[in-house]
Design a protein around this motif. Structure first.
Motif, short mmCIF file in Angstrom:
data_model
loop_
_atom_site.label_atom_id
_atom_site.label_comp_id
_atom_site.label_asym_id
_atom_site.label_seq_id
_atom_site.Cartn_x
_atom_site.Cartn_y
_atom_site.Cartn_z
N UNK A 18 -11.54 43.16 9.15
CA UNK A 18 -10.14 43.35 9.05
C UNK A 18 -9.99 44.81 8.61
N UNK A 19 -11.07 45.46 7.97
CA UNK A 19 -10.68 46.87 7.32
C UNK A 19 -11.30 48.00 8.16
N UNK A 20 -11.93 47.61 9.22
CA UNK A 20 -12.28 48.33 10.16
C UNK A 20 -11.25 49.17 10.96
N UNK A 21 -11.11 50.48 10.74
CA UNK A 21 -9.93 51.13 11.32
C UNK A 21 -10.38 51.96 12.53
N UNK A 22 -9.11 52.18 13.35
CA UNK A 22 -9.98 52.59 14.81
C UNK A 22 -10.27 54.23 14.86
N UNK A 23 -10.16 54.80 13.46
CA UNK A 23 -10.81 56.24 13.25
C UNK A 23 -11.43 56.50 12.28
N UNK A 24 -12.01 57.46 11.99
CA UNK A 24 -12.52 57.99 10.68
C UNK A 24 -13.85 57.47 10.55
N UNK A 25 -14.70 57.50 9.41
CA UNK A 25 -16.15 57.40 9.32
C UNK A 25 -16.28 55.94 9.38
N UNK A 26 -15.62 55.00 9.00
CA UNK A 26 -15.97 53.74 9.08
C UNK A 26 -16.13 53.30 10.58
N UNK A 27 -15.28 53.90 11.28
CA UNK A 27 -15.38 53.64 12.92
C UNK A 27 -16.73 54.18 13.45
N UNK A 28 -17.18 55.49 12.85
CA UNK A 28 -18.23 55.89 13.34
C UNK A 28 -19.46 55.20 12.98
N UNK A 29 -19.45 54.77 11.66
CA UNK A 29 -20.60 53.90 11.19
C UNK A 29 -20.65 52.39 12.07
N UNK A 30 -19.47 51.84 12.42
CA UNK A 30 -19.41 50.77 13.30
C UNK A 30 -20.20 50.99 14.59
N UNK A 31 -19.70 52.21 15.17
CA UNK A 31 -20.39 52.78 16.47
C UNK A 31 -21.73 52.97 16.42
N UNK A 32 -22.11 53.66 15.31
CA UNK A 32 -23.47 53.78 15.22
C UNK A 32 -24.37 52.61 15.13
N UNK A 33 -24.14 51.61 14.22
CA UNK A 33 -24.55 50.28 14.10
C UNK A 33 -24.60 49.80 15.46
N UNK A 34 -23.39 49.57 16.19
CA UNK A 34 -23.38 49.07 17.50
C UNK A 34 -24.34 49.49 18.55
N UNK A 35 -24.58 51.18 18.45
CA UNK A 35 -25.74 51.64 19.50
C UNK A 35 -26.99 51.34 18.84
N UNK A 36 -27.25 51.01 17.71
CA UNK A 36 -28.39 50.95 17.09
C UNK A 36 -29.00 49.55 17.34
N UNK A 37 -28.04 48.34 17.26
CA UNK A 37 -28.05 47.15 17.89
C UNK A 37 -28.52 47.18 19.21
N UNK A 38 -27.88 47.73 20.12
CA UNK A 38 -28.16 47.57 21.62
C UNK A 38 -29.57 48.02 21.94
#
Length: 216
Positions: A18-38
């Motif tokens: 619930x703390x993941x925000x649509x922008x900022x470094x948190x979102x970038x980390x989430x996208x990086x981890x998602x890309x790595x997962x794929x």
């Protein structure tokens, strides 16, 4: 690339989904981890997916991944969650016959693609083994069906189909034979099979199969 510790405030922000925000470094980390997962799924399949491998590929510390995603199941589920919110190239050929045919072919080409195919297969394999991934995959398909419902709306407006049709059920029926052949029977699947599945779904729709039963 060696693991690199994340800043304390970032890790704190990622303590819960619930703390993941649509922008900022948190979102970038989430996208990086998602890309790595794929990428890991494409190369190694679900059996080879590990938190450590994803963290290394994403360039984040493994404790960050464990804290935010918890396990490989959490990584796969979150990747599906992100994918479900992305637009899908829903066909618009001008006819419901063409739209359903192209939709079925789109599923077929997706699994045949050397990049996306192994990832999609890995998700389905994982969903058969883990209820968390199964739930995420169900939500992903629901989102895809919702996006695809527009082809039925357009068909009704053009007078090609009667109103009151369950659009998601029609879409599901048009592509279900492909999944059956790919993951259950192992039978060959090609464009002819996709076209036949789409035609069968359309015939059922015109016969009123996907309309709710009339009350007596």
């Amino acid at each position: 690339m060696p693991d690199a510790p994340e800043p304390t405030q970032l890790e704190a922000a990622m303590t819960s989904a619930g703390n993941v925000r649509p922008g900022g470094r948190t979102a970038r980390v989430r996208e990086a981890v998602r890309g790595a997962t794929l990428a890991e799924l494409a190369e190694k399949g679900y059996e080879g997916l590990t938190v450590e491998g994803v963290a290394l590929r994403a360039g984040v510390h493994k404790t960050t991944v464990y804290r935010r995603w918890g396990s490989v199941e959490g990584l796969a589920a979150d990747a599906l969650d992100l994918a479900g919110g992305e637009p899908w190239p829903v066909p618009d050929t001008g006819t419901i016959e063409g739209d359903l045919r192209e939709l079925a072919r789109l599923v077929l080409t997706g699994f045949a693609d050397p990049e996306t195919g192994p990832v999609s297969t890995a998700f389905i394999t994982a969903s058969a083994r883990n209820p968390v991934v199964a739930g995420a995959l169900c939500a992903f398909f629901a989102a895809r069906h919702e996006q695809s419902a527009v082809i039925v709306t357009r068909a009704v407006e053009r007078g090609e189909l009667p109103g009151g049709i369950d659009a998601a059920d029609l879409v599901r029926t048009a592509v279900a034979p492909l999944y059956y052949r790919l993951f259950v029977s192992g039978e060959p699947v090609d464009e002819a099979v996709a076209d036949r599945a789409a035609a069968a779904a359309l015939a059922a729709a015109r016969a009123g199969v996907f309309r709710p039963p009339q009350s007596p």
